[in-house]
Design a protein around this motif. Structure first.
Motif, short mmCIF file in Angstrom:
data_model
loop_
_atom_site.label_atom_id
_atom_site.label_comp_id
_atom_site.label_asym_id
_atom_site.label_seq_id
_atom_site.Cartn_x
_atom_site.Cartn_y
_atom_site.Cartn_z
N PRO A 1 2.34 11.32 -6.98
CA PRO A 1 1.61 11.46 -5.72
C PRO A 1 2.54 11.86 -4.57
CG PRO A 1 2.10 9.17 -6.08
CD PRO A 1 2.67 9.92 -7.26
N ASN A 2 1.95 12.29 -3.47
CA ASN A 2 2.72 12.61 -2.26
C ASN A 2 3.93 13.49 -2.56
OD1 ASN A 2 1.07 11.20 -0.44
ND2 ASN A 2 2.08 9.27 -0.96
N SER B 1 0.82 -1.20 0.00
CA SER B 1 0.00 0.00 0.00
C SER B 1 0.86 1.26 0.00
CB SER B 1 -0.93 -0.01 1.22
OG SER B 1 -1.67 1.19 1.29
N GLN C 1 1.25 4.15 -2.98
CA GLN C 1 1.06 5.58 -2.74
C GLN C 1 2.25 6.40 -3.22
OE1 GLN C 1 0.23 6.03 1.44
NE2 GLN C 1 -1.48 4.58 1.39
N GLN C 2 3.38 5.75 -3.42
CA GLN C 2 4.59 6.44 -3.86
C GLN C 2 4.83 6.32 -5.36
OE1 GLN C 2 6.72 8.28 -1.74
NE2 GLN C 2 4.99 7.99 -0.35
N THR D 1 -0.77 15.97 -5.08
CA THR D 1 -0.55 15.23 -6.32
C THR D 1 -0.39 16.21 -7.48
OG1 THR D 1 -1.80 13.31 -5.56
CG2 THR D 1 -1.52 13.55 -7.93
#
Length: 609
Positions: A44-45, A16, A20-21, A103
C-alpha cells in the motif's frame, strides 16, 4: 482521564498509520506435490515513481550469495482495481513497475525443493521456508512492518511455527524488514514440547521444540528433557538468557534422510534439518547441531559483529569476526554437551584433537590468519561457484580455526589468570551483547585486556593468534588438564596425498596441500598414480602397503599419468604429522590432583544446583 484518552488516541492513530504501511503476504500451496507455492504481496501507499521489487541474494547466517531469484516465475503485478501492470525484469532477481497506483499487488510462483537452513521446500508433508528464499520485497521500504497469512486448505492438519508474532485470524507479524527476513517458518503436522526458563530478573520465557519427524509425542517429550539439560549449560556460561522477542524461542526441527541437512541460527529461533530416519535412536548424535545453533542466540544474534550490521540482502556479507562468531560457537557447542553429560571426556578430547590437527597441519592456517579465514566465508559458505579453487591451500574453516583460538584462550585464561573463557564471554555479553552494540575486533581485544587487567597479554594474543598466523603451544596447555598431545604415528611415513579416488583399478589424486611430499613431487589434482617404488597402485591397500614399507626421508620413484601423458617424479616421505590427544593416565603417566581439578572445572557441569 484526559491524559489516558489522549494516550489511547495516539496509540490508535499510530496503529492506523502502521496498518496503512503494512506490506502483506498471502501464501497457498495448491501444487505442493510438485514443490510449488503461490505467493501474493500487497504494497500500500506506494510512492510515485518506479516501484522496484527484488528477491534476496543473501540470507542471515549465510555469508556468501545465493541466487534465490532463479526459483521465481509467473511474476505479475496489478493495481487496486485488478488491472494488470507492466513489469520489466531488470536482472534475474529484480523487477521494476514504472506505472502504478497507490496500491500494487504482486503475484508469483515459487519452486522449492531443498530442505535446509538456506532455501525453501514444499511438498505434501510440509512447507519449509527461509524468508529470503521465499518472499520478494519492495526496495526502499525496510522500516515498514510485514504480515503473512497462509491458506492451509486440505493440508493434513498443518500448523504454523515461527518466531513471527501471531495476530488474530491466522496472521503473523514482523515490525520491519530486517526482523521479517530473519524469521523462518515451518508449516507441518508437527509434534511440539515446550518448557519455561527464568532469568535472574524473574522474567519467564518459553522454549519450544517443534519437530516435523516420524516420531511420536513421547519421543519428542523425552528429547525436550535432553535439550533442557543442554540449555541449562548454555545459561551457566552467559549468566542469563537473551530477552527473546515476544517471550519465545523455537527449535524448528525437520528430520528425514533425503533432506539436505543444516543448522541455521536466527534471532529467536533456529532451523535444524537432520538426515536420519527419525529422532528415536539417534538422540545423542543430533545434539551437536542443537548446541551450536542455540549458542548463537547469544553469540551472533545479539553479540554481533559490526561488519554484519545492517545485514545486506543484495550481496555477500563479509566479516572479520567469524572466527569468534562461528568459531567460538563451534568450541562451545561441543564443550557444553560434555558438561551436560552427553559426551565423555574421551569424546571431548577427540573433538579437541580434530581442532588442533586442523589448525597445526593445514596450509590455510599456516599462511592465513583467523581474520583472513573469516573474510573468505563469502566464497566458502555454500557459495555459488562450480570451478576449482585453491581452497585446500589458502583456507581453513573459520569454524575450526576459531575453535582453536577459543580452546587456547580458555586454557590460557585458566592457567595464567584463574579466569575462564566463560568469564570472557560474559564480559563481551555485558559490554556488547545485552545492549546490542555491534563490536569490532579492537573491541574484543580491549575487553580481554580489561578482564585480565593485562593489556599487554591481550595485545600479544591478538597480534599473534588473531591478526597473525602464530599458533599456541597446545601440548603445554593441555597438560594442565592432564592430556598428552603427541604424534599419533611417530616415525611413520607420510605422502600427503590426501583424498585418492579409486575406480576400476585407477587411482586419481585430488588437490594436494603445499609443503607435503606429494605437492613437492609435483603431484596434484588429476594426476593418476600408476606405480610407486615399482608397485602398481590400484587400490587403497597397495598405496598403504608402499607407505608402510618406508620411513621418513626415504625417496622413491613414482610414475603417473597427467592428461594422458605418462610422467615420472621422485617423492620423499616425511614424518606423519597427525597428532593425538591421550589422557595422561592412559599413557602410564600420573594424573595429579591439580590436573584433575583443572580438568573437572573445565569439562564438568557448571550448572549451580
Amino acid at each position: 482521564m484526559k491524559r489516558s484518552l489522549l494516550a489511547v488516541g495516539l496509540f490508535l492513530a499510530s496503529f492506523s498509520v502502521n496498518a496503512q504501511q503494512e506490506i502483506s503476504y498471502e501464501l497457498s500451496f495448491p501444487n505442493a506435490i510438485h514443490h510449488e507455492a503461490e505467493i501474493t504481496m500487497s504494497v500500500p501507499n506506494v510512492p510515485t515513481g518506479t516501484l522496484k521489487v527484488r528477491m534476496s541474494r543473501s540470507s542471515p547466517g549465510r555469508y556468501a550469495t545465493h541466487e534465490f531469484g532463479k526459483n521465481v516465475y509467473r511474476f505479475k503485478a496489478f493495481d487496486e482495481q485488478g488491472k494488470k501492470l507492466t513489469v520489466l525484469q531488470l536482472a534475474g532477481d529484480e523487477y521494476s513497475i514504472p506505472n502504478h497506483g497507490n496500491t500494487v499487488k504482486i503475484t508469483y510462483t515459487l519452486f522449492g525443493n531443498w530442505i535446509d537452513g538456506t532455501y525453501a521446500g514444499f511438498d505434501e508433508t510440509h512447507a519449509h521456508m527461509n524468508i529470503p528464499a521465499t518472499f520478494a520485497y519492495p526496495i526502499g521500504m525496510d522500516k515498514r512492518p510485514r504480515t503473512v497469512k497462509f491458506n492451509l486448505t486440505n493440508k493434513q492438519n498443518w500448523k504454523v511455527a515461527t518466531q513471527l508474532k501471531p495476530l488474530t485470524n491466522g496472521v503473523y507479524y514482523a515490525p520491519n524488514f530486517q526482523y521479517f527476513m530473519d524469521s523462518p517458518i515451518e508449516l507441518a503436522s508437527y509434534h511440539t514440547a515446550s518448557w519455561n526458563v527464568k532469568n535472574p530478573d524473574g522474567k519467564t520465557q518459553t522454549i519450544h521444540l517443534v519437530s516435523h519427524s516420524k516420531d511420536d509425542q513421547k519421543t519428542i517429550d523425552n528429547y525436550a528433557e535432553m535439550l533442557k539439560k543442554m540449555v541449562d549449560e548454555h545459561f551457566a556460561v552467559w549468566g542469563e538468557f537473551p530477552a527473546y522477542d515476544y517471550g519465545n524461542y523455537y527449535f524448528l526441527h525437520d528430520v528425514y534422510p533425503d533432506y539436505a541437512g543444516d543448522g541455521m541460527e536466527h534471532r529467536n529461533s533456529t532451523v535444524i534439518v537432520q538426515r536420519t530416519p527419525k529422532i528415536a535412536g539417534y538422540e545423542s548424535n543430533l545434539l551437536g547441531t542443537f548446541s551450536h545453533e542455540y549458542f548463537h542466540s547469544w553469540n551472533v544474534e545479539r553479540l554481533r559483529p559490526k561488519t554484519l550490521e545492517p545485514f545486506n540482502f543484495e550481496h555477500s556479507n563479509m566479516s572479520d569476526e567469524l572466527w569468534l562468531a562461528e568459531g567460538f560457537t563451534q568450541y562451545y557447542g561441543n564443550l557444553l554437551l560434555t558438561r551436560a553429560g552427553f559426551k565423555s571426556v574421551e569424546n571431548a578430547s577427540q573433538t579437541f584433537n580434530g581442532i588442533i590437527n586442523t589448525v597445526l597441519n593445514s596450509s590455510g592456517a599456516k599462511n592465513f590468519s583467523p581474520i583472513e579465514a573469516s573474510r573468505y566465508a563469502v566464497f566458502a559458505d555454500a557459495g555459488v561457484s562450480i570451478d576449482q579453487t585453491n581452497k585446500n591451500n589458502i583456507f581453513t574453516s573459520y569454524y575450526t580455526y576459531g575453535a582453536s583460538v577459543a580452546l587456547a584462550l580458555d586454557l590460557r585464561l585458566r592457567a595464567e589468570f584463574k579466569l575462564t573463557l566463560d568469564d570472557y564471554m560474559r564480559a563481551l555479553w555485558k559490554a556488547y551483547g545485552k545492549p546490542e552494540i555491534p563490536y569490532t575486533v579492537p573491541d574484543l581485544e580491549k575487553t580481554l585486556g580489561l578482564l585480565t587487567k593485562n593489556t599487554a597479554f591481550a595485545n600479544d594474543f591478538f597480534k599473534k593468534y588473531v591478526y597473525g598466523t602464530e599458533k599456541n603451544d597446545y601440548a603445554k596447555l593441555l597438560l594442565h588438564a592432564g592430556f598428552i598431545l603427541r604424534k599419533a604415528d611417530p616415525n611413520g611415513a607420510y605422502t600427503g596425498m590426501g583424498r585418492v579416488t579409486f575406480e576400476n583399478g585407477k587411482a586419481t589424486l585430488g588437490s594436494t596441500m603445499a609443503g607435503t611430499p606429494a605437492y613437492e613431487a609435483g603431484l596434484d589434482f588429476g594426476s593418476m598414480l600408476l606405480t610407486m617404488d615399482g608397485i602398481a597402485i590400484k587400490d587403497q591397500a597397495s598405496l598403504n602397503s608402499v607407505t608402510k614399507d618406508h620411513k621418513p626421508g626415504d625417496t622413491i620413484n613414482v610414475t603417473y599419468s597427467y592428461y594422458g601423458e605418462e610422467k615420472t617424479t621422485k617423492l620423499t616421505f616425511s614424518e606423519n604429522p597427525v597428532l593425538e590427544i591421550i589422557p595422561i593416565e592412559k599413557t602410564g603417566g600420573s594424573l595429579t590432583p591439580a590436573m584433575q581439578t583443572f580438568r573437572d572445572s573445565w569439562l564438568n557441569s557448571q550448572v549451580k544446583k
